[in-house]
Write a protein that holds these residues in place. Sequence first.
Motif, PDB file in Angstrom:
ATOM      1  N   GLY A 120       0.836  -1.192   0.000  1.00  0.00           N
ATOM      2  CA  GLY A 120       0.000   0.000   0.000  1.00  0.00           C
ATOM      3  C   GLY A 120       0.872   1.245   0.000  1.00  0.00           C
ATOM      4  N   MET A 121       0.210   2.384  -0.160  1.00  0.00           N
ATOM      5  CA  MET A 121       0.910   3.664  -0.114  1.00  0.00           C
ATOM      6  C   MET A 121       0.063   4.635   0.690  1.00  0.00           C
ATOM      7  SD  MET A 121       3.719   4.139  -1.902  1.00  0.00           S
ATOM      8  CE  MET A 121       4.633   3.208  -3.141  1.00  0.00           C
ATOM      9  N   GLU A 122       0.715   5.417   1.558  1.00  0.00           N
ATOM     10  CA  GLU A 122      -0.029   6.495   2.212  1.00  0.00           C
ATOM     11  C   GLU A 122       0.289   7.803   1.516  1.00  0.00           C
ATOM     12  OE1 GLU A 122       0.348   6.979   6.483  1.00  0.00           O
ATOM     13  OE2 GLU A 122      -1.028   8.686   6.465  1.00  0.00           O
ATOM     14  N   ALA A 123      -0.755   8.553   1.188  1.00  0.00           N
ATOM     15  CA  ALA A 123      -0.597   9.865   0.562  1.00  0.00           C
ATOM     16  C   ALA A 123      -0.480  10.916   1.665  1.00  0.00           C
ATOM     17  CB  ALA A 123      -1.807  10.163  -0.314  1.00  0.00           C
ATOM     18  N   LEU A 124       0.550  11.754   1.578  1.00  0.00           N
ATOM     19  CA  LEU A 124       0.790  12.784   2.594  1.00  0.00           C
ATOM     20  C   LEU A 124       0.982  14.129   1.901  1.00  0.00           C
ATOM     21  CD1 LEU A 124       3.287  10.543   4.554  1.00  0.00           C
ATOM     22  CD2 LEU A 124       1.140  11.399   5.540  1.00  0.00           C
TER      23      LEU A 124
END
Length: 285
Positions: free
Chosen positions: A57-61
Amino acid sequence: EAKRAGGAGYSVFDPAMKLRAARRATIETDLRGAVGRGDLAVAYQPIVSLASRQCIGMEALVRWNHPSLGSVPPLEFVGIAEETGLITELGRFVLNEACRACVAWKRQFGAHAPRSVSVNVSRAQLLGSDHADHVRQALASSGLDAVALQVEVTESLAAQDDRVQRSLHDLKALGVTVALDDFGTGYSSLATLHLLPIDVLKIDRSFVMQVGSSDHHRVLIEAVILVARSLNMRTVAEGIETEEQATALTGLNCDKGQGYLFARPLSREAMTAWLDARMRPGGWP
Ligand code: C2E
Ligand code: MG
Ligand code: MG
Ligand code: MG
């Protein structure tokens, strides 16, 4: 020194305080229109399976490169964006960018692409009457599957608020998954977790930092993971910086991890290169 002369309080002439007030005013003024000017950007940080170290997964910041202040940390401007109502525009920008990036990675990397992208959503956004519409539109215009979008809400926000819970249920009805962010720093207890429509529990960095060195923290994390599992929630450990922490968390059956040990948040282009490098022979950890 104004501070000393003022006793317990701060004098209005305190130069440090004046500077802070001026900076806040600048941020408040310049945040308006920052999206339109293209000064905001989204950084991405991998979420890896602790067992396989695969990026799942990827977290958008959100990132803001201010023309004169330079890079302003989200902790400094997200709160101001909430207070001024600018969070709606900011949030839509991040949501749309994140969905598009996730779709592009799926096209480029196929089965090796991150399966989902996580977007932080604040209280003001969640309570906006058209939030679910914005999410639906972002999914439709990017072509991202709802199951590939995860919304992160902070623990203090989700607890004991009927309106928040209702809008979380609206999102879940779309097929989006929900993660409880920064778990352990807020006010909800393990006993009330089952009341929340939560798929994923993110264990706060303040616990993770001490997992290798403090028995007390290790036992607490172990209990959180056991409860999460019994409620059918997945667990993510935030802010893993050392191999020792990763090993301890893997031993405690934590599902996923995120932190500088694996990768720092990177621009979309840099993250694309990072993903690409991992697909080459020997690139896999
Ligand atoms: P968060 O959602 O808990 O995000 C994790 C934060 O921890 C990020 O800080 C990330 O850069 C940092 N981090 C990740 N791994 C490590 C590590 O190993 N060590 C350390 N020391 N830090 C690590 P960041 O990007 O500064 O964001 C801070 C907070 O601002 C986020 O916490 C989130 O609450 C908020 N935020 C960020 N982007 C958005 C956004 O688009 N919308 C909203 N509403 N809030 C956002
Ligand atoms: Mg988060
Ligand atoms: Mg977090
Ligand atoms: Mg956090």
